[in-house]
Design an enzyme around this catalytic site. Sequence first.
Site, short mmCIF file in Angstrom:
data_model
loop_
_atom_site.label_atom_id
_atom_site.label_comp_id
_atom_site.label_asym_id
_atom_site.label_seq_id
_atom_site.Cartn_x
_atom_site.Cartn_y
_atom_site.Cartn_z
CD GLU A 133 -2.39 1.44 2.74
OE1 GLU A 133 -3.36 2.21 2.83
OE2 GLU A 133 -1.93 0.79 3.71
CD GLU A 231 -6.92 1.88 7.82
OE1 GLU A 231 -7.57 0.82 7.88
OE2 GLU A 231 -5.76 2.00 8.17
#
Length: 252
Positions: A133, A231
């Site tokens: 990521e 998130e």
Amino acid sequence: MHTSASTIAGRIKLADQYGFQAVEIPYPVGELLDVAQAIKESGILISLINISIDNTNDDLKYGSTSIPGEEQLFQKQLNETIEFAKTVNCKKIHLMAGVVNKKLECEHYATYVSNLKEAADILLANNMIGVIEPINKYAIPSYYMDSFAKASTVLKELKSNNIKLMVDLYHLQHICGNFTKTLEEYRDVIAHFQIAQVPNRDEPDSPGELNYDYIFKTIQLFGYDDWIGCEYKPKKTTVAGLKWISKYINEQ
């Protein structure tokens, strides 16, 4: 759903209570039996787990995948996380890169690619995938995996179907923006999405830079059919901030 209850098992039960079908586990720590029981009772799925980390060392608290000299630690953390993932039937592990010393850039790259190649084989043997990521410099200064161009270079070198890209829209917007064209460029290697508003990382329907009406429709049109992780940091409380979900569900 990424919640703030006091235990992982407690978070799973809370997510189930409010209608979620899956959750992410940021870091696998302890209480495995309680987590397994909460999953069994609720039917909740675990969509993604971050690799185990060393909370006692500030230099390693964001992972060890790219850290020269920490290859044995990476292997230990990967094996621990895989065992946890097996128990909770999770098929996706986020391999956190770690923070870097800019003077050792070449060594970090070589270590990162080497560790990911080894991880790809181990994950394949366990019917799992790893994701990397890009994280923006404002969230974690000096994080090694800090750009989509770097992620693309690494993935092309790996040539593995077991290491893919995780796209957090909060980080994407800070790093390069250009949501639509970025998805077009990387669509074949994307294996997971996470969402939050920008710049304050709060609920997706909060005022900010991102239009989630457009984003959700675009992700759907691109054919993505896996989980999307929430998130974000609630403005008030997790429960108070969940109204955005019914809004977007009703619009799809």
